[in-house]
Design an enzyme around this catalytic site. Structure first.
Site, PDB file in Angstrom:
ATOM      1  N   ARG A  81      -7.609  -1.600  -7.685  1.00 22.98           N
ATOM      2  CA  ARG A  81      -8.168  -0.271  -7.660  1.00 22.98           C
ATOM      3  C   ARG A  81      -7.219   0.663  -7.433  1.00 22.98           C
ATOM      4  O   ARG A  81      -7.409   2.113  -7.864  1.00 22.98           O
ATOM      5  CB  ARG A  81      -9.034  -0.447  -6.248  1.00 22.98           C
ATOM      6  CG  ARG A  81     -10.177  -1.357  -6.290  1.00 22.98           C
ATOM      7  CD  ARG A  81     -11.285  -0.823  -5.205  1.00 22.98           C
ATOM      8  NE  ARG A  81     -11.335   0.771  -5.147  1.00 22.98           N
ATOM      9  CZ  ARG A  81     -12.607   1.089  -5.870  1.00 22.98           C
ATOM     10  NH1 ARG A  81     -13.165   0.271  -6.561  1.00 22.98           N
ATOM     11  NH2 ARG A  81     -12.673   2.369  -5.829  1.00 22.98           N
ATOM     12  N   CYS A  98     -11.508  -5.409  -6.399  1.00 26.24           N
ATOM     13  CA  CYS A  98     -11.751  -5.697  -5.252  1.00 26.24           C
ATOM     14  C   CYS A  98     -13.415  -5.867  -4.920  1.00 26.24           C
ATOM     15  O   CYS A  98     -14.147  -5.248  -5.382  1.00 26.24           O
ATOM     16  CB  CYS A  98     -11.222  -4.573  -4.148  1.00 26.24           C
ATOM     17  SG  CYS A  98     -10.844  -5.104  -2.541  1.00 26.24           S
ATOM     18  N   ASN A 105       0.962  -1.166   0.118  1.00 27.05           N
ATOM     19  CA  ASN A 105       0.015   0.190   0.010  1.00 27.05           C
ATOM     20  C   ASN A 105       0.864   1.367   0.169  1.00 27.05           C
ATOM     21  O   ASN A 105       0.267   2.471   0.001  1.00 27.05           O
ATOM     22  CB  ASN A 105      -0.891   0.021   1.111  1.00 27.05           C
ATOM     23  CG  ASN A 105      -2.196  -1.098   1.069  1.00 27.05           C
ATOM     24  OD1 ASN A 105      -2.410  -1.341   0.140  1.00 27.05           O
ATOM     25  ND2 ASN A 105      -2.626  -1.460   2.183  1.00 27.05           N
ATOM     26  N   ASP A 135      -7.654  -3.944   7.151  1.00 21.67           N
ATOM     27  CA  ASP A 135      -7.100  -5.024   6.404  1.00 21.67           C
ATOM     28  C   ASP A 135      -6.564  -6.171   7.277  1.00 21.67           C
ATOM     29  O   ASP A 135      -6.020  -7.215   6.726  1.00 21.67           O
ATOM     30  CB  ASP A 135      -5.754  -4.298   5.680  1.00 21.67           C
ATOM     31  CG  ASP A 135      -6.191  -3.774   4.485  1.00 21.67           C
ATOM     32  OD1 ASP A 135      -7.472  -4.005   3.878  1.00 21.67           O
ATOM     33  OD2 ASP A 135      -5.196  -3.092   3.565  1.00 21.67           O
ATOM     34  N   LYS A 187     -14.941  12.397   4.751  1.00 18.59           N
ATOM     35  CA  LYS A 187     -14.960  11.394   5.504  1.00 18.59           C
ATOM     36  C   LYS A 187     -13.418  10.881   5.144  1.00 18.59           C
ATOM     37  O   LYS A 187     -12.917  11.195   4.128  1.00 18.59           O
ATOM     38  CB  LYS A 187     -15.898  10.013   5.106  1.00 18.59           C
ATOM     39  CG  LYS A 187     -15.761   9.725   3.753  1.00 18.59           C
ATOM     40  CD  LYS A 187     -16.598   8.307   3.880  1.00 18.59           C
ATOM     41  CE  LYS A 187     -16.584   7.803   2.356  1.00 18.59           C
ATOM     42  NZ  LYS A 187     -17.334   6.436   2.126  1.00 18.59           N
ATOM     43  N   VAL A 188     -12.664  10.477   6.203  1.00 19.94           N
ATOM     44  CA  VAL A 188     -11.383  10.097   5.976  1.00 19.94           C
ATOM     45  C   VAL A 188     -11.116   9.090   4.842  1.00 19.94           C
ATOM     46  O   VAL A 188     -11.873   7.982   4.785  1.00 19.94           O
ATOM     47  CB  VAL A 188     -10.699   9.383   7.142  1.00 19.94           C
ATOM     48  CG1 VAL A 188      -9.322   8.865   6.824  1.00 19.94           C
ATOM     49  CG2 VAL A 188     -10.709  10.567   8.174  1.00 19.94           C
ATOM     50  N   SER A 189     -10.513   9.250   3.629  1.00 18.43           N
ATOM     51  CA  SER A 189     -10.315   8.372   2.708  1.00 18.43           C
ATOM     52  C   SER A 189      -8.583   8.423   2.260  1.00 18.43           C
ATOM     53  O   SER A 189      -8.188   9.320   1.885  1.00 18.43           O
ATOM     54  CB  SER A 189     -10.907   8.941   1.457  1.00 18.43           C
ATOM     55  OG  SER A 189     -10.547   8.316   0.131  1.00 18.43           O
ATOM     56  N   VAL A 190      -8.156   7.156   2.306  1.00 16.62           N
ATOM     57  CA  VAL A 190      -6.885   6.949   1.907  1.00 16.62           C
ATOM     58  C   VAL A 190      -6.292   7.079   0.666  1.00 16.62           C
ATOM     59  O   VAL A 190      -5.786   8.064   0.043  1.00 16.62           O
ATOM     60  CB  VAL A 190      -6.266   5.550   2.390  1.00 16.62           C
ATOM     61  CG1 VAL A 190      -4.811   5.149   1.910  1.00 16.62           C
ATOM     62  CG2 VAL A 190      -6.395   5.235   4.042  1.00 16.62           C
TER      63      VAL A 190
END
Length: 419
Positions: free
Chosen positions: A95, A119, A23, A308, A164-167
């Site tokens: 993705r 995914c 990642n 994860d 919102k929190v989004s990596v």
């Protein structure tokens, strides 16, 4: 199609070296588009890395691969990028392909990227990616399954608050902002170590980024970025998986090549269950000491417990001494491993985003099927805990995120082989 044959019942003992973080390396590879050449070391041998290589090559990148026993080096030359379309045939596999959108757009003023796949665990919409790009002046349309993005001149720095929190969206926003005109301030950002690693790589390339590792990141755009060399950090998800493997097999394993601070929240959760976890030089040691308590868990953005690792923790809790409640707050469809664990004798009831796990004395080997990357490894952990044979099908998911898994487990005494 390959499958794994697991004969469980052997406590894992020994040491396991952790590979580079999937990642982290994927967005860093995408960041190579922002410069002319990027040399990346500690690259894991994964199919997702191969997919990103294929994607970059489709854009015109030249990639030299230097192979070592346990890792790759990549030298990515992107000075001849000549194709700005990321086709469905590649993007559907992974993705993370969405991360070429920002670099192509901010450097070349145009990008056409297929809506991503790869995914089965949730919708993971691209709305936040698109919103932050529009806030910086991009013109975006979605047509025929593609994101068509363009800009008239350089994108402009902006102040943007993620709903919102989004990596993923945090990463794309950073990749865009480093070459945008002026200052960008991003609020409610992801704080994951992999985002920190990307930022550190970009700084090595000459980017100006402040607030790294916090929820507020400030970026002053540059006209261009430099050639650079960067070593990817180790994979905390892989490390956590083997920490749980040591616990579920009643073993004693040294997890090497990982900074303790990025697995500390995993260690603390294991300690709650009664497992002994101690930092060692360049790693952590996990030892079963005769008990396994039931513990509740909620997944949350970092520094919360990683989604994860939820499936792996659930496998461990199936053998705990009581009842645990596992709450999945990140993805809406991440309990697909539950029916397979129940085939092995687990007692789990799912109610919405919560799973109630009642510990049993022992799981039983069975034929099971992997539904996604992390679910597949949770079934391996379950199989290792039994005194019988487990057959895991659809293991191609594993190769997306775990390097040399059978070898690493076998070196610690596991009876596991691919056929």
């Amino acid at each position: 199609m390959h499958k794994l044959i697991i004969h469980g019942g052997t406590p894992l003992k020994g040491s396991i070296n952790i590979s580079g973080a999937k990642n982290a390396v994927l967005p860093i590879m995408a960041a190579s588009i922002l410069t002319d050449k990027l040399h990346i070391t500690n690259v894991p041998k994964l199919t997702d890395v191969s997919t990103m290589k294929d994607l970059l090559r489709s854009h015109g990148a030249d990639i030299e691969i230097i192979k070592h026993q346990d890792e790759f080096e990549l030298i990515i030359d992107t000075k001849n990028i000549n194709n700005f379309t990321a086709d469905y045939e590649i993007v559907r596999k992974m993705r993370a392909s969405i991360w070429v959108l920002g670099p192509l757009l901010t450097k070349y003023g145009k990008a056409k990227v297929s809506l991503p796949g790869g995914c089965a665990i949730g919708a993971r919409q691209v709305d936040l990616h698109i919103a932050v790009l529009k806030a910086m002046g991009a013109e975006i349309e979605i047509e025929d399954g593609y994101i068509n993005a363009s800009s008239k001149g350089r994108l402009k720095g902006t102040h943007f608050v993620f709903d919102k929190v989004s990596v993923g969206a945090t990463i794309n926003a950073i990749l865009v902002a480093v070459l945008a005109e002026g200052e960008t301030v991003l609020f409610n950002c992801g704080r994951e170590p992999e985002i920190v690693d990307l930022c550190n790589c970009l700084i090595t390339m000459g980017a100006d980024i402040a607030g790294i590792g916090t929820s507020e990141i400030t970026i002053k755009g540059k006209d261009s970025l430099n050639k650079a060399s960067y070593k990817v950090l180790s994979d905390r998800i892989e490390a956590g998986t083997y920490m749980f493997a040591a616990a579920i097999t009643k073993g004693d394993v040294k997890i090497c090549g990982i900074d303790y601070h990025i697995v500390e929240n995993i260690a603390l959760k294991l300690i709650e269950t009664g497992i002994k976890v101690v930092p060692i030089n360049n790693g952590v040691q996990v030892t079963y000491e005769g008990k396994l308590n039931s513990v509740d868990l909620e997944t949350n953005p970092y520094p919360g417990f990683a989604t994860d690792l939820q499936a792996q923790f659930m496998s461990l809790m199936t053998l705990s001494s009581g009842v645990s409640m596992i709450t999945e707050n990140i993805f809406e469809n991440r309990f697909m491993h539950v029916p397979e664990l129940c085939r092995m004798g687990a007692d789990i009831v799912v109610r919405g985003n919560k799973a109630v796990v009642r510990g049993v004395e022992m799981l039983k080997g069975a034929e099971v099927m992997a539904s996604d990357l992390r679910a597949s490894v949770s079934l391996i952990l379950a199989g290792l805990s039994t005194n019988s044979k487990t057959v895991l099908h659809r293991i191609y998911h594993l190769d997306r995120g775990f390097q040399d898994l059978e070898k690493k487990l076998s070196n610690c005494g596991a009876d596991i082989k691919r056929v």
